[in-house]
Design a protein around this motif. Structure first.
Motif, mmCIF file in Angstrom:
data_model
loop_
_atom_site.group_PDB
_atom_site.id
_atom_site.type_symbol
_atom_site.label_atom_id
_atom_site.label_comp_id
_atom_site.label_asym_id
_atom_site.label_seq_id
_atom_site.Cartn_x
_atom_site.Cartn_y
_atom_site.Cartn_z
ATOM 1 N N ASP A 50 67.934 -34.653 47.239
ATOM 2 C CA ASP A 50 68.102 -35.584 48.360
ATOM 3 C C ASP A 50 69.365 -36.423 48.120
ATOM 4 O O ASP A 50 70.100 -36.187 47.152
ATOM 5 C CB ASP A 50 66.838 -36.426 48.587
ATOM 6 N N ALA A 51 69.592 -37.424 48.983
ATOM 7 C CA ALA A 51 70.839 -38.196 48.900
ATOM 8 C C ALA A 51 71.000 -38.859 47.539
ATOM 9 O O ALA A 51 72.127 -39.051 47.048
ATOM 10 C CB ALA A 51 70.877 -39.226 50.018
ATOM 11 N N SER A 52 69.856 -39.197 46.897
ATOM 12 C CA SER A 52 69.945 -39.861 45.594
ATOM 13 C C SER A 52 70.058 -38.839 44.452
ATOM 14 O O SER A 52 70.157 -39.214 43.286
ATOM 15 C CB SER A 52 68.699 -40.738 45.381
ATOM 16 N N GLY A 53 70.011 -37.546 44.795
ATOM 17 C CA GLY A 53 70.134 -36.506 43.769
ATOM 18 C C GLY A 53 68.789 -36.005 43.262
ATOM 19 O O GLY A 53 68.720 -35.068 42.484
ATOM 20 N N LYS A 54 67.684 -36.653 43.728
ATOM 21 C CA LYS A 54 66.353 -36.248 43.264
ATOM 22 C C LYS A 54 65.931 -34.967 43.999
ATOM 23 O O LYS A 54 66.178 -34.818 45.194
ATOM 24 C CB LYS A 54 65.366 -37.386 43.563
ATOM 25 N N SER A 55 65.284 -34.056 43.256
ATOM 26 C CA SER A 55 64.807 -32.841 43.928
ATOM 27 C C SER A 55 63.309 -32.698 43.698
ATOM 28 O O SER A 55 62.748 -33.266 42.767
ATOM 29 C CB SER A 55 65.586 -31.632 43.435
ATOM 30 N N TYR A 56 62.663 -31.931 44.578
ATOM 31 C CA TYR A 56 61.195 -31.888 44.588
ATOM 32 C C TYR A 56 60.636 -30.509 44.257
ATOM 33 O O TYR A 56 59.442 -30.285 44.356
ATOM 34 C CB TYR A 56 60.683 -32.363 45.956
ATOM 35 N N ALA A 57 61.509 -29.571 43.885
ATOM 36 C CA ALA A 57 61.017 -28.216 43.609
ATOM 37 C C ALA A 57 60.166 -28.210 42.348
ATOM 38 O O ALA A 57 60.397 -28.983 41.425
ATOM 39 C CB ALA A 57 62.189 -27.261 43.441
ATOM 40 N N ASP A 58 59.179 -27.318 42.327
ATOM 41 C CA ASP A 58 58.334 -27.152 41.154
ATOM 42 C C ASP A 58 58.957 -26.038 40.295
ATOM 43 O O ASP A 58 58.780 -24.852 40.577
ATOM 44 C CB ASP A 58 56.912 -26.778 41.600
ATOM 45 N N LEU A 59 59.696 -26.433 39.271
ATOM 46 C CA LEU A 59 60.454 -25.451 38.481
ATOM 47 C C LEU A 59 59.536 -24.518 37.700
ATOM 48 O O LEU A 59 59.880 -23.363 37.452
ATOM 49 C CB LEU A 59 61.442 -26.158 37.550
ATOM 50 N N LYS A 60 58.343 -25.030 37.346
ATOM 51 C CA LYS A 60 57.380 -24.165 36.642
ATOM 52 C C LYS A 60 56.903 -23.043 37.567
ATOM 53 O O LYS A 60 56.752 -21.896 37.152
ATOM 54 C CB LYS A 60 56.174 -24.995 36.157
ATOM 55 N N TYR A 61 56.663 -23.405 38.835
ATOM 56 C CA TYR A 61 56.260 -22.384 39.820
ATOM 57 C C TYR A 61 57.369 -21.336 39.968
ATOM 58 O O TYR A 61 57.102 -20.130 39.982
ATOM 59 C CB TYR A 61 55.953 -23.045 41.177
ATOM 60 N N LEU A 62 58.614 -21.801 40.047
ATOM 61 C CA LEU A 62 59.729 -20.862 40.238
ATOM 62 C C LEU A 62 59.870 -19.930 39.039
ATOM 63 O O LEU A 62 60.123 -18.729 39.197
ATOM 64 C CB LEU A 62 61.032 -21.629 40.509
ATOM 65 N N ASP A 63 59.669 -20.469 37.820
ATOM 66 C CA ASP A 63 59.730 -19.617 36.621
ATOM 67 C C ASP A 63 58.621 -18.563 36.634
ATOM 68 O O ASP A 63 58.832 -17.421 36.225
ATOM 69 C CB ASP A 63 59.612 -20.472 35.348
#
Ligand SMILES: [Zn+2]
Length: 429
Positions: free
Chosen positions: A122-135
């Motif tokens: 987002d604008a502040s650089g924070k992201s919400y993806a679940d990296l464990k799910y993606l792995d």
């Protein structure tokens, strides 16, 4: 003369049996993995914070089809997600045994109701993806391909491209400006207990699977789910769906009423509508491939090129630089991606690393060396919309697709490189 004719016939038979004996028989295998998150995760329809989901309609999948002939192996994978970057794709490629990375094509179906796989900041650089799910998905994709390799068996193919009829897709920006052609590749077992039965049926069609979208609290493969189910129920084997040139803005035809310009459109954005469209597209795909001739032992060919795009858009630069997936820049503000060309029997396939507008699809298809052209959109990367320089920042309607593209030259570079690859590759059989 007759003797010579018999001799040459015998020679051909000899050659064919020698070819078969040294492994020149086409083999195909297919496998799938469910990638529905448990517990459910928020869903993403694009840039912005993903929206929580409280239920799912259908499962998300990774679906793989592997071709082998002689020393050539090719994998085609579809993932039920909005877009699947090469950052994730390459992690799966590293886990796949026996197929070179450049012969593995991984495409996203573009469902708008799956977890965020771009890790949009987002604008502040924070992201919400679940990296464990993606792995976990990365591993599931590799497992599906490895299983498909282990299931390779002698196969014939049926291939056809024709217009899919009925209320399936339209262009939301200009109703008639879309490509109704549906390409189908079906592999049929030629030996063993499953002789004559389908191993896999691949459907290639350009459409946004956004019937449900990301704002309904529902996680879903959208219309692709019912499409898989219908094909597998009617034809057997495993169904795959590869999207096409569906950008700006070829979408599912859920129109209830044809409203006047500016009045808005009444739409049926329900799971029932996913079933109607998915099943209709499946029925059309099976109708189209049904009349195709059986190709007993077609050849396969795979070429790959690395192509580069400048990232002119400030927003795209911000996303690529701030995503925790750590997109790599080739040089300053230049990204690279894998472009593939396949010949499967008489068909030719080109990949598109994003969402090309339909006019680009028509142009590339008519420059391909085949009467059976396939375009795999959102494959190997998903770099946003791809417009010609003439379309870029033109109509007010194109403001959004121009803003969410890498820049003015993306599609121009793509078309030049794709057609160059066609010219440098052998003609399909
Ligand atoms: Zn899109």
């Amino acid at each position: 003369m007759k003797k010579i004719a018999i001799c040459s016939t015998l020679l051909i038979i000899c050659f064919l049996s020698i070819s078969a004996a040294i492994g020149q028989t086409l083999k195909v295998g297919a496998a799938l993995r469910v990638i529905t998150p448990n517990p459910l995760l928020p869903v993403s329809g694009g840039i912005g914070t993903p929206k929580p989901s409280t239920q799912n309609k259908g499962d998300l999948y990774a679906r793989a089809m592997v071709f082998e002939k002689g020393t050539t192996r090719i994998a085609i994978v579809n993932v039920d997600n909005l877009g699947w970057s090469s950052i994730l794709g390459n992690k799966s490629r590293d886990l796949i045994k026996g197929i070179p990375a450049e012969n593995i094509l991984i495409g996203a179906t573009h469902t708008h109701s799956a977890p965020d796989a771009y890790a949009f900041p987002d604008a502040s650089g924070k992201s919400y993806a679940d990296l464990k799910y993606l792995d976990w998905c990365v591993q599931q994709i590799a497992d599906a391909v490895n299983e498909a390799i282990s299931k390779l068996e002698p196969a014939s193919l049926k291939i056809a491209v024709d217009e899919a009829k009925g209320k399936i897709a339209y262009n939301y920006y200009a109703p008639a400006l879309y490509d109704p052609r549906c390409g189908v590749i079906q592999a049929i077992a030629t030996t063993g207990s499953r002789q004559g039965k389908a191993i896999a049926t691949l459907v290639n069609y350009a459409v946004h699977p956004e019937v449900i979208g990301s704002g309904r609290g529902i996680l879903s493969p959208d219309l692709c789910g019912p499409l898989y189910d219908r094909i597998e129920a009617k034809a057997g084997g495993i169904a795959l769906f590869m999207n096409g040139a569906q950008g700006g803005m070829v979408t599912a035809d859920t129109r209830l009423e044809y409203g006047k310009e500016g009045e808005g459109q009444k739409e049926a954005n329900t799971w029932d509508e996913c079933i109607r469209i998915g099943e209709l597209l499946a029925d059309e795909a099976l109708r189209i491939v049904d009349k195709a001739a059986v190709l007993p032992n077609p050849d396969i060919y795979c070429a790959a090129r690395k192509i580069e795009f400048p990232v002119d858009s400030q927003m795209m630069r911000f996303i690529l630089k701030n995503s925790p997936l750590k997109f790599t820049f080739e040089k300053d503000n230049i990204v690279s991606t894998q472009l593939n060309l396949l010949n499967i029997g008489p068909a030719q396939i080109l990949t598109i690393p994003g969402e090309a507008l339909p006019n680009i699809g028509y142009y590339v298809k008519r420059n391909m060396n085949t009467r059976l052209p396939f375009l795999f959109g959102l494959t190997n990367d998903a770099f946003g919309y791809m417009l010609t320089k003439v379309d870029f920042n033109s109509f007010k309607r194109y403001e959004y697709v121009s803003r969410t593209s890498l820049g003015e030259m993306t599609a121009e570079i793509y078309m030049e490189q794709a057609i160059k690859l066609v010219k440098e590759s052998p003609k399909p059989q």
